[in-house]
Design an enzyme around this catalytic site. Structure first.
Site, short mmCIF file in Angstrom:
data_model
loop_
_atom_site.label_atom_id
_atom_site.label_comp_id
_atom_site.label_asym_id
_atom_site.label_seq_id
_atom_site.Cartn_x
_atom_site.Cartn_y
_atom_site.Cartn_z
N TYR A 177 11.41 2.94 -4.64
CA TYR A 177 10.63 4.12 -4.27
C TYR A 177 11.26 4.91 -3.12
CZ TYR A 177 6.50 6.76 -2.71
OH TYR A 177 5.62 7.75 -2.31
N LYS A 228 12.92 8.82 -3.02
CA LYS A 228 12.43 9.85 -2.12
C LYS A 228 13.56 10.42 -1.26
CE LYS A 228 8.01 10.07 -3.06
NZ LYS A 228 7.45 11.29 -3.67
N GLN A 241 0.98 -7.23 10.40
CA GLN A 241 1.85 -6.09 10.15
C GLN A 241 1.13 -4.81 10.58
OE1 GLN A 241 0.49 -8.17 7.91
NE2 GLN A 241 0.40 -7.32 5.84
N ARG A 268 0.64 -0.48 10.88
CA ARG A 268 0.78 0.79 10.17
C ARG A 268 -0.03 1.86 10.90
NH1 ARG A 268 3.71 -2.18 7.93
NH2 ARG A 268 4.14 -2.48 5.70
#
Length: 338
Positions: free
Chosen positions: A155, A159, A226, A228
């Protein structure tokens, strides 16, 4: 000089039946734009939002001829179409994600040949080099951090390649292109189950399921530490249009800089729902990079603005919508079994 979209200009939104595209079409119509062409590969009855005031077309934009059909007479093009989803999808569908390169390639060719005024491409924070995202205490990612290149496999490579295509179509053909690197967009009227959903919607669904079933346990992918940042859809739609109207030619971050762990995101949703769940960590599940956040220095310099809707505010709205949708589905299933 900044380009203003005229109310009667033909504006094309690809991916218009999807999450971001549907909100963009809705906002353009709210502002009084009268000629909107919304295009998506899905049957119109499967679109997240459908507006009869727009011209709604079901087209497979991986095919060159359909791209030319989609952009005929268009002045402004927002290319949001892609085969994508959350981490659970893109880590297991790398080839499918890379085939989206056909969409942007053919859309650029069609935009060039039909002499479109401007072309917007929806890129992603997945273009950023993996070695800059190995710690939860990540430094916010600047636009220059995409190079030396080592993006998300599949992906992210598509991009990044498509970003370069946009750059060279401007340099070689004079097509004015604009590129935004979206950072984890969330909100209503999008997918929340089925495998393509992203973390905010997935966590809302899991918490609501726990409430509805009485099974007060939630599975979290990875260890939950994690990190984000998550951008609410209203900021995304505003920033997309601001960039399209701007003079900014190089790719630019479009994301919140409010950093949270996945565990903290679960805390937020539990707080909205008024429940506390037992957490079960699935360390074998897809979890992506260890940490990612948006550096908004450049967008503030160039646009005098940056995404600012607080995560709690956006998640409250998202939770309410998903809760209503799940209650509707539950009611429909009960009626079907009577």
């Amino acid at each position: 000089m900044s380009q203003v979209m005229g109310k009667d200009d033909l504006i094309v939104v690809t991916g218009g039946g999807g999450f971001i595209g549907g909100h963009l079409v809705a906002d353009l119509l709210r502002q009084g734009y009268t000629r909107i062409r919304s295009v998506d590969i899905k049957p119109v009855e499967d679109w997240y939002q459908v507006f009869p005031e727009a011209e709604n077309l079901q087209l497979d934009l991986r095919e060159k001829a359909t791209c030319y059909q989609a952009v005929r007479d268009a002045r402004f093009i927002f290319n949001l179409a892609a085969d994508m989803g959350g981490m659970g999808f893109i880590e297991t569908h790398k080839a499918d994600c890379m085939l989206s390169v056909l969409i942007n390639t053919n859309m650029l060719l069609a935009a060039r040949d039909h002499k479109a005024e401007r072309f917007f491409y929806a890129s992603s924070a997945c273009v950023y080099a993996a070695d800059k995202q190995t710690s939860p205490e990540v430094f916010p990612l600047k636009e220059s951090d995409a190079y030396p290149a080592m993006p998300e496999d599949g992906y992210g490579w598509e991009k990044l390649f498509s970003e370069r295509m946009c750059r060279h179509f401007y340099e070689d053909y004079g097509l004015a292109t604009r590129v935004a690197r979206y950072h984890n967009v969330y909100g209503s009227h999008g997918t929340y189950d089925g495998g393509r959903e992203k973390a905010p919607a997935a966590i809302c669904r899991k918490v609501i399921t726990a409430l509805m079933t009485g099974d007060h346990e939630i599975e979290i992918w990875g260890d939950g530490e994690q990190t984000r940042s998550f951008m609410y859809i209203d900021d995304c739609v505003y920033g997309t249009q601001a960039l399209m109207r701007s003079d900014v030619r190089d790719p630019i971050n479009l994301g919140s800089d409010e950093l949270v762990t996945i565990n903290q995101l679960v805390d937020i949703v539990e707080g909205i729902a008024g429940i506390k769940l037992k957490r079960r960590f699935n360390r074998d599940a897809p979890r992506g990079v260890r940490g990612r956040n948006s550096d908004n220095t450049l967008i503030k310099q160039k646009l005098g603005w940056a995404p600012s809707i607080p995560l709690l505010e956006g998640m409250e709205k998202t939770y309410r919508w998903i809760h209503e949708e799940m209650q509707k589905r539950s009611g429909e299933r009960r009626r079907a079994y009577r």
